[in-house]
Design a protein around this motif. Structure first.
Motif, mmCIF file in Angstrom:
data_model
loop_
_atom_site.group_PDB
_atom_site.id
_atom_site.type_symbol
_atom_site.label_atom_id
_atom_site.label_comp_id
_atom_site.label_asym_id
_atom_site.label_seq_id
_atom_site.Cartn_x
_atom_site.Cartn_y
_atom_site.Cartn_z
ATOM 1 N N THR A 2 -5.695 -10.714 22.346
ATOM 2 C CA THR A 2 -5.428 -12.007 21.747
ATOM 3 C C THR A 2 -4.192 -12.623 22.390
ATOM 4 O O THR A 2 -3.161 -11.971 22.526
ATOM 5 C CB THR A 2 -5.212 -11.875 20.233
ATOM 6 O OG1 THR A 2 -6.390 -11.323 19.659
ATOM 7 C CG2 THR A 2 -4.930 -13.219 19.606
ATOM 8 N N PRO A 11 -8.481 -18.080 20.032
ATOM 9 C CA PRO A 11 -9.671 -17.285 19.709
ATOM 10 C C PRO A 11 -9.987 -16.287 20.823
ATOM 11 O O PRO A 11 -9.872 -16.602 22.000
ATOM 12 C CB PRO A 11 -10.785 -18.334 19.602
ATOM 13 C CG PRO A 11 -10.078 -19.609 19.298
ATOM 14 C CD PRO A 11 -8.754 -19.506 20.007
ATOM 15 N N ASP A 12 -10.378 -15.083 20.422
ATOM 16 C CA ASP A 12 -10.665 -14.029 21.382
ATOM 17 C C ASP A 12 -12.117 -13.583 21.226
ATOM 18 O O ASP A 12 -12.429 -12.716 20.429
ATOM 19 C CB ASP A 12 -9.710 -12.853 21.166
ATOM 20 C CG ASP A 12 -9.825 -11.807 22.255
ATOM 21 O OD1 ASP A 12 -10.256 -12.164 23.371
ATOM 22 O OD2 ASP A 12 -9.490 -10.645 21.998
ATOM 23 N N SER A 13 -12.982 -14.237 21.958
ATOM 24 C CA SER A 13 -14.395 -13.863 21.987
ATOM 25 C C SER A 13 -14.824 -13.888 23.449
ATOM 26 O O SER A 13 -14.113 -14.399 24.314
ATOM 27 C CB SER A 13 -15.237 -14.851 21.179
ATOM 28 O OG SER A 13 -15.243 -16.121 21.807
ATOM 29 N N THR A 14 -15.989 -13.348 23.720
ATOM 30 C CA THR A 14 -16.477 -13.333 25.097
ATOM 31 C C THR A 14 -16.571 -14.748 25.656
ATOM 32 O O THR A 14 -16.092 -15.018 26.759
ATOM 33 C CB THR A 14 -17.846 -12.627 25.176
ATOM 34 O OG1 THR A 14 -17.683 -11.294 24.700
ATOM 35 C CG2 THR A 14 -18.368 -12.602 26.597
ATOM 36 N N SER A 15 -17.151 -15.659 24.889
ATOM 37 C CA SER A 15 -17.312 -17.025 25.396
ATOM 38 C C SER A 15 -15.970 -17.725 25.563
ATOM 39 O O SER A 15 -15.764 -18.467 26.530
ATOM 40 C CB SER A 15 -18.245 -17.841 24.503
ATOM 41 O OG SER A 15 -17.773 -17.871 23.182
ATOM 42 N N ALA A 16 -15.032 -17.484 24.642
ATOM 43 C CA ALA A 16 -13.704 -18.089 24.776
ATOM 44 C C ALA A 16 -12.991 -17.570 26.016
ATOM 45 O O ALA A 16 -12.359 -18.335 26.750
ATOM 46 C CB ALA A 16 -12.872 -17.825 23.522
ATOM 47 N N ARG A 17 -13.087 -16.259 26.257
ATOM 48 C CA ARG A 17 -12.450 -15.683 27.452
ATOM 49 C C ARG A 17 -13.081 -16.205 28.734
ATOM 50 O O ARG A 17 -12.384 -16.549 29.689
ATOM 51 C CB ARG A 17 -12.526 -14.151 27.400
ATOM 52 C CG ARG A 17 -11.534 -13.530 26.441
ATOM 53 C CD ARG A 17 -11.480 -12.016 26.591
ATOM 54 N NE ARG A 17 -12.767 -11.364 26.386
ATOM 55 C CZ ARG A 17 -13.266 -11.006 25.204
ATOM 56 N NH1 ARG A 17 -12.577 -11.248 24.115
ATOM 57 N NH2 ARG A 17 -14.444 -10.411 25.116
ATOM 58 N N GLU A 18 -14.415 -16.281 28.768
ATOM 59 C CA GLU A 18 -15.099 -16.770 29.968
ATOM 60 C C GLU A 18 -14.761 -18.235 30.243
ATOM 61 O O GLU A 18 -14.548 -18.629 31.387
ATOM 62 C CB GLU A 18 -16.603 -16.577 29.830
ATOM 63 C CG GLU A 18 -17.013 -15.119 29.916
ATOM 64 C CD GLU A 18 -18.494 -14.893 29.657
ATOM 65 O OE1 GLU A 18 -19.231 -15.866 29.385
ATOM 66 O OE2 GLU A 18 -18.926 -13.721 29.723
ATOM 67 N N SER A 38 -5.897 -24.601 20.828
ATOM 68 C CA SER A 38 -7.072 -25.038 20.088
ATOM 69 C C SER A 38 -6.774 -26.038 18.984
ATOM 70 O O SER A 38 -7.631 -26.825 18.612
ATOM 71 C CB SER A 38 -7.783 -23.829 19.488
ATOM 72 O OG SER A 38 -8.139 -22.926 20.490
#
Length: 77
Positions: A2, A11-18, A38
Motif C-alpha cells: 500500500t 487503493p492496492d489492487s491488481t488493476s490499480a497497480r497495473e 484518488s
C-alpha cells in the motif's frame, strides 16, 4: 504494498497497480503523484451539483475549488 501519498492511502489492487505502472511510464513524478491521489477524483464532478455549481465557471473548476477548500481546511496545500 500500500502506497501513501500526501497522507492518502492509495487503493492496492491488481488493476490499480497495473494502471499506476502504465501511467508512471509516461508521466513525470509530479504529474504522477497528482494523478494517483484518488481523493481528487471524488471532487471532479462535484461542480455538477447545485451546492457547488456556479454560473460563471466550468463544473471542473467548481469541483477543483471545492477540493482546494477541503484540502486547505485540513491543512493540506
Amino acid at each position: 504494498m500500500t502506497q501513501v501519498i500526501a497522507g492518502v492511502k492509495i487503493p492496492d489492487s491488481t488493476s490499480a497497480r497495473e494502471a499506476a505502472e502504465l501511467v508512471h511510464q509516461y508521466e513525470n513524478e509530479m504529474l504522477f503523484n497528482r494523478s494517483v491521489v484518488s481523493v481528487a477524483a471524488l471532487f471532479h464532478d462535484l461542480g455538477l451539483v447545485n451546492h457547488f455549481h456556479t454560473q460563471t465557471k466550468l463544473f471542473e473548476v467548481d469541483g477543483a475549488a471545492a477540493a482546494r477548500e477541503f484540502l486547505e481546511g485540513h491543512g493540506i496545500r
